[in-house]
Design a protein around this motif. Structure first.
Motif, PDB file in Angstrom:
ATOM      1  N   ASN A 180      -4.938  -0.747  -8.949  1.00  6.19           N
ATOM      2  CA  ASN A 180      -4.886  -0.343  -7.543  1.00  6.19           C
ATOM      3  C   ASN A 180      -3.866  -1.170  -6.764  1.00  6.19           C
ATOM      4  O   ASN A 180      -3.200  -0.658  -5.855  1.00  6.19           O
ATOM      5  CB  ASN A 180      -6.265  -0.476  -6.899  1.00  6.19           C
ATOM      6  N   GLU A 181      -3.745  -2.437  -7.126  1.00  2.09           N
ATOM      7  CA  GLU A 181      -2.756  -3.290  -6.465  1.00  2.09           C
ATOM      8  C   GLU A 181      -1.343  -2.815  -6.777  1.00  2.09           C
ATOM      9  O   GLU A 181      -0.475  -2.784  -5.904  1.00  2.09           O
ATOM     10  CB  GLU A 181      -2.930  -4.743  -6.902  1.00  2.09           C
ATOM     11  N   LYS A 182      -1.126  -2.411  -8.031  1.00  2.43           N
ATOM     12  CA  LYS A 182       0.189  -1.895  -8.413  1.00  2.43           C
ATOM     13  C   LYS A 182       0.501  -0.587  -7.684  1.00  2.43           C
ATOM     14  O   LYS A 182       1.636  -0.342  -7.269  1.00  2.43           O
ATOM     15  CB  LYS A 182       0.252  -1.689  -9.930  1.00  2.43           C
ATOM     16  N   LEU A 183      -0.510   0.264  -7.526  1.00  2.00           N
ATOM     17  CA  LEU A 183      -0.312   1.514  -6.800  1.00  2.00           C
ATOM     18  C   LEU A 183      -0.013   1.251  -5.327  1.00  2.00           C
ATOM     19  O   LEU A 183       0.833   1.933  -4.719  1.00  2.00           O
ATOM     20  CB  LEU A 183      -1.550   2.403  -6.937  1.00  2.00           C
ATOM     21  N   LYS A 184      -0.689   0.272  -4.759  1.00  2.00           N
ATOM     22  CA  LYS A 184      -0.417  -0.109  -3.377  1.00  2.00           C
ATOM     23  C   LYS A 184       1.015  -0.591  -3.228  1.00  2.00           C
ATOM     24  O   LYS A 184       1.725  -0.220  -2.275  1.00  2.00           O
ATOM     25  CB  LYS A 184      -1.396  -1.202  -2.937  1.00  2.00           C
ATOM     26  N   ASN A 185       1.475  -1.404  -4.176  1.00  4.58           N
ATOM     27  CA  ASN A 185       2.854  -1.884  -4.144  1.00  4.58           C
ATOM     28  C   ASN A 185       3.836  -0.723  -4.268  1.00  4.58           C
ATOM     29  O   ASN A 185       4.889  -0.707  -3.610  1.00  4.58           O
ATOM     30  CB  ASN A 185       3.090  -2.885  -5.274  1.00  4.58           C
ATOM     31  N   ALA A 186       3.495   0.257  -5.117  1.00  2.00           N
ATOM     32  CA  ALA A 186       4.371   1.407  -5.306  1.00  2.00           C
ATOM     33  C   ALA A 186       4.504   2.219  -4.017  1.00  2.00           C
ATOM     34  O   ALA A 186       5.594   2.684  -3.667  1.00  2.00           O
ATOM     35  CB  ALA A 186       3.842   2.295  -6.428  1.00  2.00           C
ATOM     36  N   ARG A 187       3.405   2.390  -3.314  1.00  2.00           N
ATOM     37  CA  ARG A 187       3.463   3.128  -2.046  1.00  2.00           C
ATOM     38  C   ARG A 187       4.352   2.397  -1.034  1.00  2.00           C
ATOM     39  O   ARG A 187       5.105   3.019  -0.280  1.00  2.00           O
ATOM     40  CB  ARG A 187       2.051   3.310  -1.480  1.00  2.00           C
ATOM     41  N   HIS A 188       4.263   1.086  -1.041  1.00  2.00           N
ATOM     42  CA  HIS A 188       5.134   0.299  -0.166  1.00  2.00           C
ATOM     43  C   HIS A 188       6.600   0.504  -0.542  1.00  2.00           C
ATOM     44  O   HIS A 188       7.458   0.691   0.336  1.00  2.00           O
ATOM     45  CB  HIS A 188       4.763  -1.180  -0.262  1.00  2.00           C
ATOM     46  N   GLU A 189       6.880   0.476  -1.843  1.00  3.84           N
ATOM     47  CA  GLU A 189       8.260   0.654  -2.288  1.00  3.84           C
ATOM     48  C   GLU A 189       8.811   2.026  -1.914  1.00  3.84           C
ATOM     49  O   GLU A 189       9.977   2.173  -1.549  1.00  3.84           O
ATOM     50  CB  GLU A 189       8.364   0.440  -3.801  1.00  3.84           C
ATOM     51  N   MET A 190       7.964   3.056  -2.002  1.00  7.16           N
ATOM     52  CA  MET A 190       8.415   4.399  -1.693  1.00  7.16           C
ATOM     53  C   MET A 190       8.733   4.571  -0.207  1.00  7.16           C
ATOM     54  O   MET A 190       9.407   5.521   0.181  1.00  7.16           O
ATOM     55  CB  MET A 190       7.377   5.429  -2.122  1.00  7.16           C
ATOM     56  N   ALA A 191       8.256   3.664   0.610  1.00  9.85           N
ATOM     57  CA  ALA A 191       8.578   3.715   2.034  1.00  9.85           C
ATOM     58  C   ALA A 191       9.897   3.010   2.342  1.00  9.85           C
ATOM     59  O   ALA A 191      10.325   2.984   3.494  1.00  9.85           O
ATOM     60  CB  ALA A 191       7.452   3.072   2.844  1.00  9.85           C
ATOM     61  N   HIS A 192      10.523   2.440   1.292  1.00  6.94           N
ATOM     62  CA  HIS A 192      11.761   1.693   1.500  1.00  6.94           C
ATOM     63  C   HIS A 192      12.841   2.133   0.509  1.00  6.94           C
ATOM     64  O   HIS A 192      13.569   1.309  -0.046  1.00  6.94           O
ATOM     65  CB  HIS A 192      11.498   0.186   1.365  1.00  6.94           C
ATOM     66  N   LEU A 193      12.977   3.426   0.298  1.00  5.81           N
ATOM     67  CA  LEU A 193      13.959   3.925  -0.668  1.00  5.81           C
ATOM     68  C   LEU A 193      15.398   3.611  -0.266  1.00  5.81           C
ATOM     69  O   LEU A 193      16.281   3.542  -1.123  1.00  5.81           O
ATOM     70  CB  LEU A 193      13.794   5.439  -0.847  1.00  5.81           C
TER      71      LEU A 193
END
Length: 222
Positions: A180-193
């Motif tokens: 879940n932590e990795k998924l949270k990080n991924a969502r953050h990354e997708m907001a900064h393409l």
């Protein structure tokens, strides 16, 4: 908004030259990196589970004439992994010993494990005279690209979060909290393409297409 729509928007902005870098801390560097030229230096990154490792592996299998920076890690090898493929695996203590001895060119800690490149590895890739590819997590990629403003970043993403979660749960035997932590990080990354020079989406069962896109982009920038 889908990853594909985000990629399309990013592509338009990238072609118009609109982009920016974000500097993150908690990564550690040694001065040896300052001597490495960045004219043909490509950083390939992406969220954990996105498939960046498979893309890089297939890129070199396809005959790409470059050299890969092999990261050293203290994490346990997974099924199918061996020393040097895709990491140099050492113990947690051995990694800490290398840090204290000044043998690491750069390093960071993620999810309780150490990751980084040794000075010996940097010297190895520098001595080849070839295009350098460095596969690294987003935090490390941002810090390295800040150190090398002339380097080129490529960000790999899957076509959906469902596929990303499935990949993480298949490859990571840890508790749900870590996934879940990795998924949270991924969502953050997708907001900064827009932090990345090029974003490439991996469609299901179309890994080869992503590899071709990476290779074509490297050619266009070299």
């Amino acid at each position: 908004m889908s990853f594909r729509a985000l990629e399309a928007i990013f592509g338009c902005l990238w072609r118009s030259g609109i982009y920016h870098y974000i500097v993150l801390t908690h990564c550690h560097f040694d001065g040896i990196l300052n001597g490495m030229h960045a004219e043909h230096f490509f950083i390939i990154s992406g969220p954990s589970g996105a498939g960046k490792g498979r893309v890089v592996q297939e890129l070199f299998r396809s005959g790409f004439d470059g050299v890969l920076v092999v990261t050293t890690t203290s994490r346990t090898p997974r099924e199918g992994e061996s020393d040097g493929h895709p990491y140099y695996f050492i113990s947690h203590k051995a990694f800490q010993d290398k840090i204290r001895a000044g043998e690491m060119a750069e390093w960071r800690e993620m999810f309780g494990d150490y990751y980084g490149a040794t000075k010996e590895e940097i010297e190895r890739v520098r001595g080849t005279g070839k295009t350098v590819v460095w596969k690294v997590d987003p935090r490390g990629a941002r810090a390295i690209s800040e150190l090398y403003p002339d380097s080129t970043t490529i960000f790999i993403v899957p076509s959906s979060f469902d596929l990303l979660e499935e990949a993480l749960r298949l490859s990571d035997s840890s508790v749900d909290r870590r996934v879940n932590e990795k998924l949270k990080n991924a969502r953050h990354e997708m907001a900064h393409l827009l932090d990345w020079d090029r974003v490439i989406v991996i469609e299901p069962h179309l890994l080869e297409d992503a590899v071709v896109q990476v290779w074509d982009y490297i050619r266009s920038q070299s």
